[in-house]
Design an enzyme around this catalytic site. Structure first.
Site, PDB file in Angstrom:
ATOM      1  CB  ILE A 160      -2.766   4.934   2.213  1.00 37.05           C
ATOM      2  CG1 ILE A 160      -3.191   3.458   2.136  1.00 37.05           C
ATOM      3  CG2 ILE A 160      -3.972   5.850   2.450  1.00 37.05           C
ATOM      4  CD1 ILE A 160      -4.048   3.060   0.981  1.00 37.05           C
ATOM      5  N   GLY A 213       2.160  -7.735  12.380  1.00 39.41           N
ATOM      6  CA  GLY A 213       2.765  -8.103  11.107  1.00 39.41           C
ATOM      7  C   GLY A 213       2.233  -9.452  10.662  1.00 39.41           C
ATOM      8  CB  CYS A 240       4.231   6.018   7.507  1.00 42.03           C
ATOM      9  SG  CYS A 240       3.395   5.929   5.907  1.00 42.03           S
ATOM     10  CG  ASN A 247      -0.373   0.679   2.432  1.00 44.23           C
ATOM     11  OD1 ASN A 247      -0.339   1.901   2.538  1.00 44.23           O
ATOM     12  ND2 ASN A 247       0.118  -0.125   3.355  1.00 44.23           N
ATOM     13  CG  ASN A 284      -0.805   5.689  13.824  1.00 39.13           C
ATOM     14  OD1 ASN A 284      -0.493   6.439  12.902  1.00 39.13           O
ATOM     15  ND2 ASN A 284      -0.072   4.650  14.154  1.00 39.13           N
TER      16      ASN A 284
HETATM   17  C1  LIG Z   1      -3.792   0.094   3.885  1.00 40.65           C
HETATM   18  C2  LIG Z   1      -2.903   0.247   5.082  1.00 40.65           C
HETATM   19  C3  LIG Z   1      -2.824   1.480   5.734  1.00 40.65           C
HETATM   20  C4  LIG Z   1      -2.004   1.655   6.845  1.00 40.65           C
HETATM   21  N1  LIG Z   1      -1.975   2.869   7.483  1.00 40.65           N
HETATM   22  C5  LIG Z   1      -1.217   3.028   8.603  1.00 40.65           C
HETATM   23  C6  LIG Z   1      -1.232   4.249   9.337  1.00 40.65           C
HETATM   24  O1  LIG Z   1      -1.953   5.201   9.031  1.00 40.65           O
HETATM   25  N2  LIG Z   1      -0.420   4.361  10.438  1.00 40.65           N
HETATM   26  C7  LIG Z   1       0.360   3.309  10.842  1.00 40.65           C
HETATM   27  O2  LIG Z   1       1.073   3.449  11.849  1.00 40.65           O
HETATM   28  N3  LIG Z   1       0.366   2.127  10.191  1.00 40.65           N
HETATM   29  C8  LIG Z   1      -0.404   1.956   9.098  1.00 40.65           C
HETATM   30  N4  LIG Z   1      -0.411   0.733   8.440  1.00 40.65           N
HETATM   31  C9  LIG Z   1       0.397  -0.378   8.967  1.00 40.65           C
HETATM   32  C10 LIG Z   1      -0.451  -1.326   9.799  1.00 40.65           C
HETATM   33  O3  LIG Z   1      -0.989  -0.682  10.926  1.00 40.65           O
HETATM   34  C11 LIG Z   1       0.355  -2.540  10.273  1.00 40.65           C
HETATM   35  O4  LIG Z   1       1.370  -2.093  11.130  1.00 40.65           O
HETATM   36  C12 LIG Z   1       1.003  -3.291   9.124  1.00 40.65           C
HETATM   37  O5  LIG Z   1       0.094  -3.397   8.059  1.00 40.65           O
HETATM   38  C13 LIG Z   1       1.478  -4.690   9.500  1.00 40.65           C
HETATM   39  O6  LIG Z   1       0.459  -5.484  10.034  1.00 40.65           O
HETATM   40  P1  LIG Z   1      -0.466  -6.489   9.155  1.00 40.65           P
HETATM   41  O7  LIG Z   1       0.444  -7.371   8.398  1.00 40.65           O
HETATM   42  O8  LIG Z   1      -1.316  -7.192  10.171  1.00 40.65           O
HETATM   43  O9  LIG Z   1      -1.265  -5.615   8.257  1.00 40.65           O
HETATM   44  C14 LIG Z   1      -1.227   0.563   7.321  1.00 40.65           C
HETATM   45  C15 LIG Z   1      -1.319  -0.671   6.656  1.00 40.65           C
HETATM   46  C16 LIG Z   1      -2.134  -0.852   5.566  1.00 40.65           C
HETATM   47  C17 LIG Z   1      -2.200  -2.187   4.899  1.00 40.65           C
END
Ligand SMILES: Cc1cc2nc3c(=O)[nH]c(=O)nc-3n(C[C@H](O)[C@H](O)[C@H](O)COP(=O)(O)O)c2cc1C
Ligand code: FES
Lengths: 311, 271
Positions: free
Chosen positions: A71, A243, A130, A69, A99
């Site tokens: 975003i 993760g 990020c 992503n 956050n």
């Molecule tokens: C679409 C998307 C948007 C995310 N936006 C943020 C965010 O705004 N702030 C943040 O700290 N992490 C953000 N993350 C990271 C997630 O919070 C998480 O730490 C990361 O995706 C790993 O975990 P997962 O594998 O369970 O998704 C985002 C992840 C995804 C996929």
């Protein structure tokens, strides 16, 4: 009944499952699909001082076992959150963690201060991880010194429980974690996404408008788990693991590796009620193993004697 | 709007690389407006990982109410989907998004469909006919004659069909937007009561929107985007919109195709 409650540094959660930032909107998007009251906590989308436009599309692409992503932290800004979203969110019995990110240390400080002035917020998670914005974010998370400095400044600005979210892109994540601990953080969450990319071979063009993006989902789980295990040994404040968690067994792995709680991210997209299933699965596991609570499980990794020496 | 468990009744190729999947499940109170969509989980594992969005259509059969979706095999996810056997159990989320709106006093519709874009528009056509709007021109374009979906079905109806194919194997040899533009040039419309509805490839939508605007024809476009959540949470499906509000500092903003759309007023979209 088993006791699922846990503590992440100044913040008691009724169970160890937290919805991860950016994957759960402002929380309210999910209320039709699951009962928000069931969650241990939820972390809202990264907020900045002013509204943030985000990156041009395409912003996402699926990869094997995961997704990229970019975003770019699109958000409505801290004031609109407080005015429009928080009053609705507060009606739920769930820990609300916000956050935050900024382009400068000063911006982080201002957002944290603003959040401390209102009722109903249970914690702040500082996003220094990020990979999708040019200034701020990951810049602070890769360098232990900068991470420490930022944590210290935000610490001075807010009495709210402070979680600092680390990036796996740091050269030595344990060193960053230690600095953050020394600078006054109440807990550490890890990991945020890994920087990755994908290419359309028909056109030879990148599949994301920003070329690179953050990789999340089951594909990153083994690396995230290893990092959580390492960091849990390096610091004494609570660690929150994330993760690729998509099942109760995944969550249990992180807890056994040393996490007091876990964040569920990408898996919410696969099944919006996955967190509830994970909470139930953890409860059942504790029952089956005749354990009274999560605490007995945290960091309970058993390493056979001969493996401690030979790496 | 919830996550429901469904069963595959059939999954068959109806045109080259175009499949029809029929699903059974608790659809009694499942009200789907034309243009709304569902997110279908393809299998139970992590490959493919994310759900895929599909237009869906409710059909009554002897066995009860089922849901019908059409999809083209365009990538990894839909390739796996094309191998799903009857009786497989899947999960779907829906109905999602905002569908087409039929303004009061509409008397005629000009519908422009490109490729698989005909699927949500077919549902719209039946709704228009149900609401006694009978002046319907359907402009339907595809790669070749074998890719023209529902062609026969529409021929049997009272709608006026205009067909084009890129290889000339049926109708006009060329793009459907050429036919559409040519038609408007030669047929002055009572503009207040006609509405244009369109769905298809993005370049086609853009052309249809600009032709419609030239003739001051209200136009609704159904956009497509990659989606992760389908419920407005991830911001992955962003589309650039024009910002009408003067209070905002930025001249544009991003909307979410899944929840702000997928159907937009063509004037809102920053092409
Ligand atoms: C679409 C998307 C948007 C995310 N936006 C943020 C965010 O705004 N702030 C943040 O700290 N992490 C953000 N993350 C990271 C997630 O919070 C998480 O730490 C990361 O995706 C790993 O975990 P997962 O594998 O369970 O998704 C985002 C992840 C995804 C996929
Ligand atoms: S697909 Fe997640 S916001 Fe639209």
């Amino acid at each position: 009944m088993v006791n699922l409650s846990t503590n992440t540094g100044g913040l008691t959660l009724k169970n160890p499952v937290i919805a991860a930032s950016g994957t759960f909107g402002y929380g309210l998007e999910y209320c039709q699909y699951m009962d928000l009251n069931r969650l241990g906590g939820l972390i809202v989308k990264g907020l900045s001082l002013n509204p943030h436009l985000g990156n041009p599309p395409p912003r996402i692409i699926e990869t094997t076992g995961g997704m990229l992503n970019s975003i770019g932290l699109q958000n409505i800004g801290v004031d609109a959150f407080i005015k429009e979203k928080l009053p609705l969110l507060r009606q739920y019995d769930v820990a609300i963690i916000v956050n935050i990110f900024g382009q400068t240390v000063e911006e982080y400080v201002k957002v944290a201060r603003r959040l401390s002035e209102v009722e109903g917020i249970n914690g702040v998670e500082i996003n220094i991880s990020c990979p999708n914005i040019k200034a701020g974010g990951i810049m602070f998370g890769k360098d232990p010194q900068q991470a420490g400095f930022l944590t210290k400044r935000v610490r001075e600005a807010t009495p709210l429980p402070l979680m600092v979210k680390l990036t796996p892109e740091a050269r030595n994540i344990s060193e960053v974690a230690q600095r953050v601990e020394d600078s006054g953080a109440d807990s550490i969450s890890l990991v945020n996404t890994f920087l990755g990319m994908a290419i359309d071979v028909e056109t030879s063009k990148p599949l994301l408008a920003t070329i690179t993006g953050g990789l999340s989902g089951p594909a990153i789980k083994p690396i995230a788990l290893r990092m959580v295990w390492e960091v849990a040994q390096a610091v004494s404040i609570p660690v929150v693991g994330s993760g690729g968690i998509a099942s109760a067994r995944d969550a249990l792995e992180f807890i056994i590796a040393g996490a007091q709680a876990v964040q569920v991210g990408t898996a919410n997209f696969i099944n919006p009620a996955i967190s509830v299933e994970i909470i139930e699965g953890i409860g059942k596991y504790l029952q089956d193993k005749k354990l009274k609570g999560i605490k007995q499980l945290v960091g309970s990794l058993k390493i056979p004697a001969h493996e401690k020496t030979s790496h | 709007m919830r996550n429901i468990h469904v069963k595959v009744v059939s999954n068959q190729e109806t045109a080259p690389l175009c499949f029809r999947m029929v699903l059974s499940g608790p659809f009694e109170n499942f009200y789907l407006q034309p243009g709304q969509f569902i997110m279908l989980r393809i299998g139970n594992g992590y490959d493919p990982l994310l759900r895929r969005p599909f237009a869906a259509y409710k059909v009554k059969t002897l066995k009860g109410i089922s849901l019908e979706i059409f999809y083209a095999v365009v990538g990894h996810g839909t390739r796996i989907m094309s191998r799903i056997r009857p009786d497989a159990e899947l999960e779907l989320l829906g109905p999602l998004g905002n569908g087409f709106r039929i303004p009061d006093r509409t008397t005629g519709a000009l519908i422009v469909a490109g490729g698989m874009g005909i699927v949500p528009l077919r549902a719209l056509i039946y709704k228009l006919l149900d609401t006694q709007i009978h002046s319907i021109h359907l402009f339907m374009g595809s790669k070749s004659a074998s890719h023209l979906l529902f062609h026969k079905e529409f021929q049997d109806n009272e709608i006026l069909l205009h067909v084009s194919t890129e290889d000339g194997s049926n109708g006009h040899h060329g793009l459907i937007t050429e036919l559409f533009s040519h038609f408007l040039e030669n047929h002055p419309l009572k503009k207040d009561n006609n509405v244009c509805f369109t769905c298809g490839p993005s370049s086609m939508l853009q052309t249809v929107a600009s032709i419609a605007s030239r003739y001051r024809l209200p136009c609704q476009v159904s956009l497509e985007s990659r989606m992760a959540c389908g419920i407005g949470a991830c911001l992955g499906c962003a589309v650039k919109l024009r910002n009408h509000s003067c209070s905002s500092s930025s001249p544009e903003n991003y909307g979410r195709v899944c929840i702000d759309g997928p159907v937009f007023d063509a004037r809102e979209v920053e092409w």
